[in-house]
Write an enzyme that holds these catalytic residues in place. Structure first.
Site, PDB file in Angstrom:
ATOM      1  N   VAL A 142       3.508  -0.104   4.367  1.00  0.00           N
ATOM      2  CA  VAL A 142       2.432  -0.858   5.191  1.00  0.00           C
ATOM      3  C   VAL A 142       1.893  -1.883   3.715  1.00  0.00           C
ATOM      4  CG1 VAL A 142      -0.487   0.785   5.506  1.00  0.00           C
ATOM      5  CG2 VAL A 142       2.317   1.385   5.982  1.00  0.00           C
ATOM      6  N   LEU A 193       0.574  -1.225  -0.416  1.00  0.00           N
ATOM      7  CA  LEU A 193      -0.540  -0.274   0.519  1.00  0.00           C
ATOM      8  C   LEU A 193       0.108   1.458  -0.172  1.00  0.00           C
ATOM      9  CD1 LEU A 193      -2.746  -0.962   2.872  1.00  0.00           C
ATOM     10  CD2 LEU A 193      -2.746  -1.032   0.325  1.00  0.00           C
ATOM     11  N   GLY A 194       1.732   1.911   0.694  1.00  0.00           N
ATOM     12  CA  GLY A 194       2.742   2.608   0.614  1.00  0.00           C
ATOM     13  C   GLY A 194       3.685   2.585   1.383  1.00  0.00           C
ATOM     14  N   GLY A 207       7.580   4.273   4.286  1.00  0.00           N
ATOM     15  CA  GLY A 207       7.359   5.651   4.803  1.00  0.00           C
ATOM     16  C   GLY A 207       8.764   5.336   5.425  1.00  0.00           C
ATOM     17  N   ASP A 253       0.824  15.763  13.279  1.00  0.00           N
ATOM     18  CA  ASP A 253       1.019  15.725  12.257  1.00  0.00           C
ATOM     19  C   ASP A 253      -0.117  16.005  11.112  1.00  0.00           C
ATOM     20  OD1 ASP A 253       2.393  15.494   9.665  1.00  0.00           O
ATOM     21  OD2 ASP A 253       2.919  13.447   9.991  1.00  0.00           O
ATOM     22  N   LYS A 276       0.930  -2.354   9.008  1.00  0.00           N
ATOM     23  CA  LYS A 276       2.476  -1.237   9.201  1.00  0.00           C
ATOM     24  C   LYS A 276       3.385  -2.036   9.389  1.00  0.00           C
ATOM     25  CE  LYS A 276       3.748   3.255  11.335  1.00  0.00           C
ATOM     26  NZ  LYS A 276       3.706   4.393  11.822  1.00  0.00           N
TER      27      LYS A 276
END
Length: 435
Positions: free
Chosen positions: A46, A38-39, A41, A157, A62
């Protein structure tokens, strides 16, 4: 003037400095099946996973590698897990638990299918995204912030990338995510966050709950204009940007050139006050005329009736195991399944705190012309507060409403059975130990 915070301290588990949880090591692959990435970092990835026992259950997990994580980053990770495990709100991503072995930490969270706000802002000219949509989004964000601020938690954030939606093209399904920089008030004094959304005091390392409201003001400005209120001339350095945020007025020219309400401009102006004592707090933001203009709260009398009292009372009288089963179903149910139940919850949660007190339950029925005997109301409240926290949390309330709806489907009950059965020896029954 500076930030005003309380002195509530986080309750960390301290027995092992390099562990996030105190549970036994667990192999995440035994419970979840990898689907896709998904992504990425700074310190982890993730991924999308499927529950091996219940194929329709999807999770965003994550994963962080312990090796190489600096001590401060590791303390933030511990803080993230502690904070997530205590958050239960309609507009905050659901947390399901943490797997940990000697090398990796896996944080299991709700999978959200919709876009993030950054993409919605980018596509707004193609999607008919108007000021009313913007205001409804901000109201949901403020509700999430009101909840965490009541627990003395600062997100630190707040930005469009950390605001996701459960479903595409459904702006009423907002979820606040990524508590990796979140902290308890007065816990540390670090300058952290995403530069364009950082407040003057955050840059100085003095974040407070109003620092999140500054970030909200930046987002509203960005949604309305497509620009940022403070921009830097230097591409590769934040020093110029920080200097402007601390010393200059935000750019009002972009606002003057667009067609938006005066209330929206006033909301931005009161959110981007450099003096924290003059800036809106969360409740003031929720009660601002801009929010009231586009997000007037409706009391839907047909939702709360005598049947509601019967449902809540019947649930209050169920056994602890029955309640936990419905609680599990509530936690894993998707937004489409519970949308009407969330509306029902909101009829009681008029103070936008994300949990219900005894008085709020009582007042909710009274607003709808229903009077309940005190002993019955006490039984309902105590029965719904089955985790004994002194309030009725969102998922506890959903558990009660789900118990009377069409949720006792075989596949969902089967998923609960699979959760409780003796998985270590692959037995198809529940033992005392597995329970």
């Amino acid at each position: 003037m500076g930030c005003s915070n309380t002195n509530e301290e986080p309750k960390f588990q301290r027995s092992n400095k390099r562990r996030v949880t105190q549970s036994k090591n667990k192999d995440i692959r035994k419970s979840y099946e990898f689907i896709s990435m998904l992504g990425n970092g700074s310190f982890g990835k993730v991924r999308l996973y499927r529950d091996r026992n219940y194929k329709d259950l999807l999770f965003a997990i994550k994963t962080l590698k312990k090796e190489g994580i600096p001590p401060y980053q590791f303390s933030l990770l511990k803080s993230e897990v502690t904070i997530l495990s205590n958050l239960d709100h309609p507009n905050i991503v659901k947390y399901f638990g943490t797997f940990e072995d000697e090398s990796y930490i896996h944080i299991v969270m709700e999978y959200l299918k919709g876009h993030d706000l950054d993409k919605i802002i980018t596509l707004k000219k193609y999607t008919g995204f108007d000021e009313k949509n913007m205001c409804q989004i901000i109201q949901q964000l403020l509700k999430a912030l009101s909840f965490i601020h009541s627990k003395n938690i600062i997100h630190r954030d707040i930005k469009p990338e950390n605001i996701l939606f459960s479903n595409k093209k459904n702006y009423s399904s907002l979820k606040l995510i990524d508590f990796g920089l979140a902290t308890f008030s007065k816990q540390d004094h670090k300058s952290v966050g995403t530069p364009f959304y950082m407040s003057p005091e955050t840059i100085e390392g003095n974040s407070c709950v109003q620092s999140d409201i500054w970030s909200v003001g930046v987002i509203v400005y960005q949604m309305l204009t497509g620009k940022l209120p403070f921009e830097s001339d230097e591409k590769y350095s934040n020093e110029d940007l920080y200097k402007k945020i601390k010393n200059d007025e935000y750019n009002k020219e972009y606002l003057a050139d667009i067609d938006c309400s005066e209330e929206a401009k006033d909301f931005i102006d009161k959110s981007l006050q450099k003096d924290v004592s003059l800036r809106l707090n969360t409740q003031e933001a929720l009660n601002h005329p801009w929010i009231h203009k586009f997000c007037e709260k409706k009391i839907e009398t047909d939702l709360v009736n005598n049947d509601s009292i019967k449902i809540l009372l019947e649930f209050a009288r169920k056994t602890p195991l029955q309640k936990e089963i419905y609680y599990f179903i509530a936690k894993v149910s998707n937004e489409n399944d519970i949308s009407s139940l969330k509306k029902f919850f909101n009829q009681f949660d008029i103070h936008n705190m994300g949990s219900l007190t005894y008085e709020e339950i009582k007042e909710g029925f009274q607003r709808n012309g229903l009077e309940i005997e005190e002993d019955i109301l006490e039984e309902i409240f105590e029965g719904l507060d089955f985790h004994k926290v002194g309030k009725i949390n969102y998922s506890n309330f959903l558990s009660a409403m789900i118990s009377s709806n069409n949720y006792e489907k075989n596949e969902k009950l089967e998923s609960v059975f699979n959760l409780l059965k003796e998985n270590e020896t692959h037995k198809n029954y529940i033992t005392f130990e597995s329970l």
